[in-house]
Scaffold this motif. Structure first.
Motif, mmCIF file in Angstrom:
data_model
loop_
_atom_site.group_PDB
_atom_site.id
_atom_site.type_symbol
_atom_site.label_atom_id
_atom_site.label_comp_id
_atom_site.label_asym_id
_atom_site.label_seq_id
_atom_site.Cartn_x
_atom_site.Cartn_y
_atom_site.Cartn_z
ATOM 1 N N GLY A 1 1.007 -1.054 0.020
ATOM 2 C CA GLY A 1 -0.101 -0.023 0.019
ATOM 3 C C GLY A 1 0.926 1.488 -0.024
ATOM 4 N N GLU A 2 0.129 2.151 0.284
ATOM 5 C CA GLU A 2 1.022 3.507 0.339
ATOM 6 C C GLU A 2 2.197 3.558 1.318
ATOM 7 N N ALA A 3 3.293 4.369 1.027
ATOM 8 C CA ALA A 3 4.539 4.229 1.849
ATOM 9 C C ALA A 3 5.338 5.485 1.960
ATOM 10 N N ALA B 1 13.734 0.547 17.185
ATOM 11 C CA ALA B 1 13.208 1.428 16.065
ATOM 12 C C ALA B 1 12.063 0.735 15.161
ATOM 13 N N SER B 2 11.010 1.806 14.979
ATOM 14 C CA SER B 2 9.984 0.859 14.007
ATOM 15 C C SER B 2 10.111 1.398 12.688
ATOM 16 N N ALA B 3 11.242 2.460 12.232
ATOM 17 C CA ALA B 3 11.206 2.849 11.155
ATOM 18 C C ALA B 3 12.708 3.148 10.889
ATOM 19 N N GLN B 4 13.252 3.295 9.427
ATOM 20 C CA GLN B 4 14.288 3.805 9.225
ATOM 21 C C GLN B 4 14.968 5.158 9.714
ATOM 22 N N SER B 5 13.901 6.016 9.520
ATOM 23 C CA SER B 5 14.210 7.618 9.874
ATOM 24 C C SER B 5 14.413 7.412 11.675
ATOM 25 N N GLU B 6 13.721 6.573 12.364
ATOM 26 C CA GLU B 6 13.702 6.444 13.853
ATOM 27 C C GLU B 6 15.067 5.727 13.986
ATOM 28 N N ALA B 7 15.533 4.812 13.368
ATOM 29 C CA ALA B 7 16.896 4.185 13.640
ATOM 30 C C ALA B 7 18.024 5.130 13.457
ATOM 31 N N LEU B 8 17.926 6.107 12.153
ATOM 32 C CA LEU B 8 19.021 6.857 11.951
ATOM 33 C C LEU B 8 19.164 7.847 13.240
ATOM 34 N N ASP B 9 17.918 8.302 13.616
ATOM 35 C CA ASP B 9 18.015 9.238 14.942
ATOM 36 C C ASP B 9 18.489 8.522 15.986
ATOM 37 N N LYS B 10 18.200 7.484 16.447
ATOM 38 C CA LYS B 10 18.893 6.871 17.585
ATOM 39 C C LYS B 10 20.346 6.703 17.295
ATOM 40 N N GLU C 1 23.455 7.743 20.005
ATOM 41 C CA GLU C 1 24.303 6.820 20.445
ATOM 42 C C GLU C 1 25.746 7.466 20.211
ATOM 43 N N GLY C 2 25.788 8.430 19.350
ATOM 44 C CA GLY C 2 27.184 8.993 19.293
ATOM 45 C C GLY C 2 27.904 8.494 17.653
ATOM 46 N N PHE C 3 26.812 7.923 17.068
ATOM 47 C CA PHE C 3 27.415 7.425 15.574
ATOM 48 C C PHE C 3 27.245 8.797 14.543
ATOM 49 N N LYS C 4 28.162 8.564 13.384
ATOM 50 C CA LYS C 4 27.989 9.805 12.613
ATOM 51 C C LYS C 4 26.951 9.468 11.418
ATOM 52 N N THR C 5 25.903 9.944 11.314
ATOM 53 C CA THR C 5 25.086 9.673 10.220
ATOM 54 C C THR C 5 24.830 10.942 9.300
ATOM 55 N N ASN C 6 24.701 10.633 7.937
ATOM 56 C CA ASN C 6 24.521 11.679 7.093
ATOM 57 C C ASN C 6 23.295 12.656 7.359
ATOM 58 N N GLN C 7 23.341 13.972 7.467
ATOM 59 C CA GLN C 7 22.151 14.837 8.053
ATOM 60 C C GLN C 7 21.539 15.276 6.698
ATOM 61 N N GLU C 8 22.004 15.085 5.432
ATOM 62 C CA GLU C 8 20.993 15.529 4.268
ATOM 63 C C GLU C 8 20.068 14.552 3.997
ATOM 64 N N ARG C 9 19.705 13.341 4.897
ATOM 65 C CA ARG C 9 18.631 12.796 4.630
ATOM 66 C C ARG C 9 17.380 13.320 4.591
ATOM 67 N N ARG C 10 16.323 13.017 3.791
ATOM 68 C CA ARG C 10 15.010 13.454 4.016
ATOM 69 C C ARG C 10 13.845 12.261 3.873
ATOM 70 N N LEU C 11 12.807 12.480 4.952
ATOM 71 C CA LEU C 11 11.757 11.648 4.557
ATOM 72 C C LEU C 11 10.811 12.416 3.940
ATOM 73 N N VAL D 1 12.021 1.997 1.745
ATOM 74 C CA VAL D 1 10.703 2.144 2.305
ATOM 75 C C VAL D 1 10.875 2.294 4.094
ATOM 76 N N ASN D 2 10.415 3.606 4.538
ATOM 77 C CA ASN D 2 10.490 3.799 5.918
ATOM 78 C C ASN D 2 10.215 2.934 6.960
ATOM 79 N N ASP D 3 9.067 2.286 6.941
ATOM 80 C CA ASP D 3 8.362 1.329 7.878
ATOM 81 C C ASP D 3 8.909 -0.043 7.751
ATOM 82 N N ILE D 4 9.551 -0.387 8.981
ATOM 83 C CA ILE D 4 9.975 -1.523 9.109
ATOM 84 C C ILE D 4 9.126 -2.815 8.846
ATOM 85 N N ARG D 5 7.901 -2.508 9.331
ATOM 86 C CA ARG D 5 7.181 -3.844 9.220
ATOM 87 C C ARG D 5 6.867 -3.838 7.824
ATOM 88 N N LYS D 6 6.844 -2.975 6.938
ATOM 89 C CA LYS D 6 6.502 -3.146 5.451
ATOM 90 C C LYS D 6 7.521 -3.408 4.720
#
Length: 656
Positions: free
Chosen positions: A100-102, A226-235, A239-249, A281-286
């Motif tokens: 469905g929609e994602a 985390a229940s979504a990719q966006s949430e996992a990156l925020d976490k 925790e002190g990891f370097k993630t790319n801040q140019e991402r967009r949901l 796809v952002n939602d982990i269940r999907k």
């Protein structure tokens, strides 16, 4: 003292994080350097208080002998590619049909080296390359030198986090400037420089390359709750990891395309290279519902930016003859910068393509790097043409002047003269290469030198070379001759599969050679088989079977095999052992970095010559073979008065 060491470790780890992850240092570099120097001295005086999470490991440690293979807990799969909006909309359609929609998480696709970092109870314990996706190389010592990788995290998590190690553009420019100053070869681009740095056996070199990293996933996102990719990156950020801040949901494929268009125009302004955008796809269940194919997740896709195209002059078309007689055209160009490197040669693929695109000498042409790697000519600019003559495919070989042929089922033009010098030389270069007989010291230049001197006319002549043949040649000293003859002698004991590769039978690579050698066991048996028998082997089709029978039944091939056999070259799949017992009953220890052999190769050579290899030096040790940066084992050997050989001495004695 223990308290001061711990205080310095904590401070420096914090300063590292501020500088390399948050990009917001709280102290000047001079203060950081002063504290680091103090910590290095204290840990040297009190080594019992140093840990593998101390900031001092960032400066590099002991030289490695090799990188061990290690399996990933879960496979590091590659992503399927999209090259335009149609591919993206097709991906979106599949997603909506399945779940469905994602919403989609859009992330910059960093052009670096994919790595996996393993943490146990919040401590970094192992880092590996992607490798083939299932098994990678353990490069922990080099990854520890990347200051953006936290050696400890606050939460006692045990998980595998993945990302892309890369070299910032500023680091790349500084590295190449230093290499140019030292008359060393330059790296072609930051990606190659990053990969080369992380595969240095000396971690001190890796630490001087100023690499960085962006983390983009965890092998099981639930480990971060985390229940979504966006949430996992925020976490991961927390925790002190370097993630790319140019991402967009984003909420639709139209917004994905807008994001791609935005970065297509702005990517050159970044301090690191990107070669596309990753859409997930952002939602982990999907994600779970969509699952995976054998090679890639169904819930993610990588959009690849079009290759950069530039215009230059085509000055000439150079023809080269390969070992199978194929005549390959290459464009000689007025030098021009493409995708970060200067290009003066480009592929024209084959003569049919030249004719089809109507490419002519002195044309203005458009070129690009296919896959951002191999330069190729796309097409001429016809409106700028000034009466150049049509290019004609060669009717004679550019090397031997023999008439060329074009087989009915091929686009290639070939020289079929079996005595063509180019084919003979290229065939011999291939025979001694690492993929085939692996004769160390017999590179392209030496093969050409031997051929020009009339010392070799086919590969069997290599085994008839003597000291008296080689010594009069330019740049052939006594030591080099001894080593070369020893390497030639050692190659006689290779298994049949390597010999089959080296003989250059058309369509036969290392995989097919291995299957054939395993099936029949000996060259004699291979040469007796009909086509139908080869076809019975999985993955050996009619074309390969026909080629094997054609080659092995030819009188010239039979004579060559007989000559090789007379020189003592092994003709069976089991690697043969030397008749002599040069090292019979002797015990060896290998230490330090060997320049010409791997540890496994040296060990095999010792065992083949009747010796055995152990891991520690004792009074029962006969010889220690010491490479570069040999450490405590060398010192112990000297204290016990055990014989110490250099690698060259070892190879020389084996040859004798």
């Amino acid at each position: 003292m223990e308290e001061r060491i711990k205080e310095l470790q904590e401070k420096l780890n914090r300063y590292n994080h501020e500088y390399h992850v948050l990009d917001n240092p709280s102290v000047p570099d001079s203060e950081y350097d002063k504290l680091l120097h103090e910590l290095i001295e204290l840990e040297a005086q009190h080594p019992e208080h140093k840990s593998n999470t101390s900031p001092t490991v960032r400066v590099g440690g002991e030289v490695q002998s090799k990188f061990e293979k290690t399996a990933h807990d879960t496979p590091m799969l590659s992503l399927s590619n999209a090259f335009g909006s149609a591919d993206l909309r097709s991906f979106d359609r599949r997603v909506r049909e399945m779940v469905g929609e994602a919403d989609y998480m859009c992330e910059l696709k960093i052009d670096g080296l994919a790595v996996s970092l393993k943490y146990e109870n919040g401590r970094f314990v192992q880092g590996t390359t992607r490798g083939d996706g299932t098994v990678g190389e353990d490069i922990t010592v080099n990854l520890r030198t990347i200051r953006a990788i936290p050696l400890t995290i606050d939460s006692p998590l045990s998980f595998e986090v993945r990302g892309e190690a890369y070299m910032p553009k500023a680091s790349f420019e500084r590295l190449n400037a230093e290499r140019e100053k030292n008359d060393e070869g330059l790296f072609q681009n930051p990606r190659n420089a990053a990969a080369g740095s992380l595969r240095q056996l000396d971690p001190k070199l890796a630490s001087q390359r100023y690499l960085s990293i962006f983390l983009y996933s965890v092998n099981d996102l639930r480990e971060l709750d985390a229940s979504a990719q966006s949430e996992a990156l925020d976490k991961l950020d927390q925790e002190g990891f370097k993630t790319n801040q140019e991402r967009r949901l984003v909420g639709s494929i139209d917004e994905v395309i807008e994001y791609i268009e935005y970065w297509a125009d702005r990517r050159k302004a970044l301090d690191y290279d990107i070669d596309g955008i990753v859409i997930k796809v952002n939602d982990i269940r999907k994600q779970d519902t969509m699952g995976f194919t054998a090679k890639s997740p169904r819930w993610a896709i990588a959009y690849k930016f079009p290759a950069e195209e530039v215009v230059t002059d085509l000055l000439d078309i150079e023809l080269t003859v390969g070992r199978t007689g194929v005549i390959t055209p290459t464009a000689i160009l007025s030098p021009v910068k493409v995708a970060g490197t200067t290009v003066s040669r480009a592929s024209l693929h084959n003569h049919e393509m030249i004719e089809e695109k109507d490419i002519r000498i002195n044309d203005r042409v458009v070129i690009r790097k296919a896959g951002d790697i191999i330069p190729e000519v796309l097409h001429p600019i016809l409106e700028e043409r000034k009466g150049q003559a049509v290019y004609e495919a060669p009717i004679t070989c550019p090397v031997c002047n023999h008439e060329t042929v074009k087989l009915e089922d091929e686009v290639a033009i070939r020289c079929i003269n079996p005595s063509c010098p180019a084919q003979l030389v290229e065939g011999m270069i291939y025979f001694v290469s690492r993929e085939a007989m692996n004769i160390d010291g017999l590179g392209e230049k030496v093969i050409r030198q031997l051929y020009d001197a009339g010392l070799i006319k086919d590969v069997s002549d290599i085994y008839g070379l003597t000291r008296d043949d080689l010594l009069p040649l330019e740049r052939m000293g006594e030591k080099k001759v001894r080593n070369l003859l020893a390497a030639i002698e050692a190659s006689k004991h290779n298994p049949l599969s390597r010999l089959l590769v080296g003989l250059g039978i058309r369509f036969i690579g290392s995989k097919a050679s291995g299957q054939i050698a395993q099936e029949f066991g000996s060259m004699e048996a291979v040469m007796k088989q009909p086509e139908a028998r080869f076809i019975e082997i999985p993955e050996i089709g009619e074309k390969i079977a026909r080629s094997i029978v054609t080659y092995t039944s030819h009188p010239d091939f039979k004579r060559l095999v007989e000559k090789l056999s007379d020189f003592g070259v092994n003709m069976t799949e089991g690697a043969s052992k030397p008749d002599s017992k040069t090292f019979g009953g002797m015990t060896f220890v290998l230490t330090g970095k060997l320049a010409r052999l791997t540890r496994d190769e040296a060990k095999q050579m010792i065992e083949n010559a009747g010796g055995n290899v152990t891991g520690s030096v004792s009074s029962n040790t006969d010889v220690v073979v010491a490479g570069e940066a040999a450490g405590s084992k060398l010192e112990k050997a000297q204290s016990l008065d055990v014989s110490v050989w250099s690698e060259d001495e070892f190879i020389e004695k084996l040859g004798q």
